[in-house]
Motif scaffolding. Structure first.
Motif, mmCIF file in Angstrom:
data_model
loop_
_atom_site.group_PDB
_atom_site.id
_atom_site.type_symbol
_atom_site.label_atom_id
_atom_site.label_comp_id
_atom_site.label_asym_id
_atom_site.label_seq_id
_atom_site.Cartn_x
_atom_site.Cartn_y
_atom_site.Cartn_z
ATOM 1 N N GLN A 1 -4.418 2.399 -6.937
ATOM 2 C CA GLN A 1 -4.752 1.756 -5.667
ATOM 3 C C GLN A 1 -3.897 2.320 -4.546
ATOM 4 O OE1 GLN A 1 -4.289 -2.455 -6.329
ATOM 5 N NE2 GLN A 1 -6.239 -2.649 -7.410
ATOM 6 N N PHE A 2 -2.612 2.483 -4.806
ATOM 7 C CA PHE A 2 -1.721 3.062 -3.801
ATOM 8 C C PHE A 2 -2.193 4.462 -3.418
ATOM 9 C CE2 PHE A 2 1.902 5.265 -2.142
ATOM 10 C CZ PHE A 2 2.677 4.312 -1.487
ATOM 11 N N GLY A 3 -2.507 5.269 -4.432
ATOM 12 C CA GLY A 3 -2.928 6.648 -4.183
ATOM 13 C C GLY A 3 -4.228 6.758 -3.409
ATOM 14 N N ALA A 4 -5.100 5.750 -3.548
ATOM 15 C CA ALA A 4 -6.364 5.757 -2.801
ATOM 16 C C ALA A 4 -6.201 5.167 -1.409
ATOM 17 C CB ALA A 4 -7.424 4.982 -3.584
ATOM 18 N N PHE A 5 -5.503 4.015 -1.325
ATOM 19 C CA PHE A 5 -5.479 3.253 -0.082
ATOM 20 C C PHE A 5 -4.549 3.855 0.985
ATOM 21 C CE2 PHE A 5 -3.893 -0.522 2.387
ATOM 22 C CZ PHE A 5 -5.048 -0.693 3.135
ATOM 23 N N ILE A 6 -3.367 4.304 0.597
ATOM 24 C CA ILE A 6 -2.416 4.789 1.596
ATOM 25 C C ILE A 6 -2.897 6.071 2.284
ATOM 26 C CG2 ILE A 6 -0.043 5.525 2.010
ATOM 27 C CD1 ILE A 6 -0.478 2.487 1.507
ATOM 28 N N PRO A 7 -3.401 7.077 1.568
ATOM 29 C CA PRO A 7 -3.969 8.234 2.280
ATOM 30 C C PRO A 7 -5.152 7.860 3.174
ATOM 31 C CG PRO A 7 -3.525 8.798 0.004
ATOM 32 C CD PRO A 7 -3.346 7.305 0.111
ATOM 33 N N TRP A 8 -5.994 6.929 2.690
ATOM 34 C CA TRP A 8 -7.108 6.450 3.508
ATOM 35 C C TRP A 8 -6.577 5.822 4.788
ATOM 36 C CZ3 TRP A 8 -8.611 1.798 5.551
ATOM 37 C CH2 TRP A 8 -9.942 1.665 5.967
ATOM 38 N N LEU A 9 -5.532 5.001 4.654
ATOM 39 C CA LEU A 9 -4.971 4.311 5.807
ATOM 40 C C LEU A 9 -4.281 5.278 6.763
ATOM 41 C CD1 LEU A 9 -4.773 1.414 6.882
ATOM 42 C CD2 LEU A 9 -2.561 1.210 5.713
ATOM 43 N N TRP B 1 -7.238 6.178 8.856
ATOM 44 C CA TRP B 1 -7.963 5.107 9.527
ATOM 45 C C TRP B 1 -7.081 4.094 10.262
ATOM 46 C CZ3 TRP B 1 -12.801 4.923 10.931
ATOM 47 C CH2 TRP B 1 -13.718 5.741 10.273
ATOM 48 N N ARG B 2 -5.752 4.238 10.194
ATOM 49 C CA ARG B 2 -4.904 3.288 10.931
ATOM 50 C C ARG B 2 -5.058 3.434 12.431
ATOM 51 N NH1 ARG B 2 -0.618 5.455 13.417
ATOM 52 N NH2 ARG B 2 -0.094 7.602 12.858
ATOM 53 N N GLY B 3 -5.577 4.580 12.888
ATOM 54 C CA GLY B 3 -5.808 4.772 14.317
ATOM 55 C C GLY B 3 -4.528 4.681 15.121
ATOM 56 N N PRO B 4 -4.493 3.806 16.162
ATOM 57 C CA PRO B 4 -3.306 3.697 17.014
ATOM 58 C C PRO B 4 -2.255 2.731 16.464
ATOM 59 C CG PRO B 4 -5.008 2.265 17.872
ATOM 60 C CD PRO B 4 -5.614 2.968 16.677
ATOM 61 N N LEU B 5 -2.475 2.183 15.287
ATOM 62 C CA LEU B 5 -1.624 1.117 14.771
ATOM 63 C C LEU B 5 -0.500 1.666 13.885
ATOM 64 C CD1 LEU B 5 -4.434 -1.421 13.798
ATOM 65 C CD2 LEU B 5 -3.393 -0.988 16.051
ATOM 66 N N SER B 6 0.611 0.959 13.859
ATOM 67 C CA SER B 6 1.729 1.297 12.982
ATOM 68 C C SER B 6 1.614 0.516 11.682
ATOM 69 C CB SER B 6 3.064 0.965 13.657
ATOM 70 O OG SER B 6 3.299 1.820 14.754
ATOM 71 N N VAL B 7 2.083 1.124 10.599
ATOM 72 C CA VAL B 7 1.967 0.510 9.278
ATOM 73 C C VAL B 7 3.309 0.595 8.559
ATOM 74 C CG1 VAL B 7 0.815 0.588 7.033
ATOM 75 C CG2 VAL B 7 -0.474 1.136 9.122
ATOM 76 N N LEU B 8 3.756 -0.531 8.052
ATOM 77 C CA LEU B 8 4.931 -0.595 7.175
ATOM 78 C C LEU B 8 4.462 -0.748 5.735
ATOM 79 C CD1 LEU B 8 7.904 -1.133 6.302
ATOM 80 C CD2 LEU B 8 7.539 -3.523 6.976
ATOM 81 N N VAL B 9 4.917 0.134 4.865
ATOM 82 C CA VAL B 9 4.664 0.031 3.425
ATOM 83 C C VAL B 9 6.017 -0.204 2.765
ATOM 84 C CG1 VAL B 9 3.721 1.174 1.377
ATOM 85 C CG2 VAL B 9 2.772 1.687 3.660
ATOM 86 N N HIS B 10 6.193 -1.353 2.125
ATOM 87 C CA HIS B 10 7.485 -1.609 1.486
ATOM 88 C C HIS B 10 7.285 -2.084 0.053
ATOM 89 C CE1 HIS B 10 7.578 -6.029 1.286
ATOM 90 N NE2 HIS B 10 7.013 -6.049 2.482
ATOM 91 N N PRO B 11 8.217 -1.728 -0.835
ATOM 92 C CA PRO B 11 8.087 -2.115 -2.237
ATOM 93 C C PRO B 11 8.458 -3.574 -2.452
ATOM 94 C CG PRO B 11 10.130 -0.923 -1.912
ATOM 95 C CD PRO B 11 9.400 -0.886 -0.596
ATOM 96 N N ASN B 12 7.923 -4.137 -3.515
ATOM 97 C CA ASN B 12 8.355 -5.439 -4.030
ATOM 98 C C ASN B 12 9.039 -5.176 -5.366
ATOM 99 O OD1 ASN B 12 7.097 -6.951 -1.932
ATOM 100 N ND2 ASN B 12 5.127 -6.671 -2.967
ATOM 101 N N ILE C 1 8.551 2.598 4.032
ATOM 102 C CA ILE C 1 7.760 3.787 4.366
ATOM 103 C C ILE C 1 6.940 3.438 5.602
ATOM 104 C CG2 ILE C 1 5.992 5.417 3.553
ATOM 105 C CD1 ILE C 1 6.700 4.436 0.670
ATOM 106 N N TRP C 2 6.950 4.313 6.598
ATOM 107 C CA TRP C 2 6.211 4.033 7.837
ATOM 108 C C TRP C 2 5.113 5.052 8.064
ATOM 109 C CZ3 TRP C 2 6.527 -0.124 11.024
ATOM 110 C CH2 TRP C 2 7.602 -0.996 10.827
ATOM 111 N N LEU C 3 3.954 4.562 8.486
ATOM 112 C CA LEU C 3 2.876 5.394 9.019
ATOM 113 C C LEU C 3 2.817 5.109 10.511
ATOM 114 C CD1 LEU C 3 0.059 4.715 6.373
ATOM 115 C CD2 LEU C 3 1.860 6.440 6.293
ATOM 116 N N GLY C 4 2.934 6.137 11.334
ATOM 117 C CA GLY C 4 2.954 5.919 12.779
ATOM 118 C C GLY C 4 4.348 5.558 13.266
ATOM 119 N N GLU C 5 4.406 4.967 14.437
ATOM 120 C CA GLU C 5 5.689 4.629 15.040
ATOM 121 C C GLU C 5 6.361 3.483 14.285
ATOM 122 O OE1 GLU C 5 7.207 6.165 17.606
ATOM 123 O OE2 GLU C 5 5.580 7.650 17.540
ATOM 124 N N ARG C 6 7.665 3.624 14.049
ATOM 125 C CA ARG C 6 8.439 2.561 13.403
ATOM 126 C C ARG C 6 8.634 1.410 14.392
ATOM 127 N NH1 ARG C 6 12.734 2.539 9.318
ATOM 128 N NH2 ARG C 6 12.315 4.764 9.065
#
Length: 202
Positions: free
Chosen positions: A128-136, A139-150, A173-178
């Motif tokens: 799921q991680f391997g599919a969703f994060i590259p997709w995002l 497709w995140r466009g102008p938005l920032s994304v935080l990916v953090h482990p649990n 892990i950040w996609l876009g601006e932190r």
């Protein structure tokens, strides 16, 4: 230089977190080849015929249970109409395309340590991680994304609040601006816990 026995030496950073050497457990591995591949740039590696278990399940101490190995927070500025519209459309698209993921409320205000509006998605497997994060990433466009482990219990980070602080900062892990998180509450609670533990020993 010969590495010490597992778990290996630890290097402290400015936030007083410790890190086990990445070579722990590989101290007796055969030497790595100096040979280059056909592209003349990358290296030839020793092939064992066995893939890392990380392809099949998240490695410890990542949570392979109900919480999921990673949280994904998609941020948008709630006072920006264009970002607000894009966030809602992205939230809907994810629910259509990735219905197997856990997708939470589209918040219209800051919540918890998150300083602007956001929504959260949970990821449960490496696939799921391997599919969703590259997709995002596309497709995140102008938005920032935080990916953090649990993470579950760790010997060097025994308290849950301290693990949450580490997961939201050092392991983020950040996609876009932190976007700076408001981790003051995490820090104050961790400090209070450490003071209480210290007082027990007196």
């Amino acid at each position: 230089m010969q590495m010490s026995e597992t778990p290996g030496p630890k290097m402290a950073d400015s936030l007083d977190f410790n890190y086990t050497s990445p070579l722990a457990g590989y101290e007796n591995a055969p030497p790595l080849p100096e040979e280059r591949t056909d592209d003349g740039k990358s290296y030839v590696n020793n092939q064992t015929g066995v893939k890392s278990v990380a392809y099949e399940r998240f490695i410890e101490p990542l949570d392979n249970g109900r919480r999921g190995g990673f949280d994904v927070h998609v941020y948008y500025f709630q006072n920006n109409p264009q970002q607000t519209q894009y966030a809602r459309e992205l939230w809907e698209r994810i629910r259509h395309e990735f219905p197997e993921l856990r997708i939470y409320t589209l918040w219209d205000r800051p919540i918890g340590p998150h300083p602007v509006a956001m929504f959260e998605v949970n990821v449960f497997t490496p696939a799921q991680f391997g599919a969703f994060i590259p997709w995002l990433a596309i497709w995140r466009g102008p938005l920032s994304v935080l990916v953090h482990p649990n993470t579950t219990h760790e010997d060097d980070v025994p308290h849950e609040l301290e693990r949450e602080l580490k997961n939201h900062t050092e392991r983020a892990i950040w996609l876009g601006e932190r976007i700076p998180l408001d981790v003051g509450r995490f820090k104050s609670l961790v400090a209070a816990f450490k003071r209480a533990e210290s007082n027990k020993g007196e």
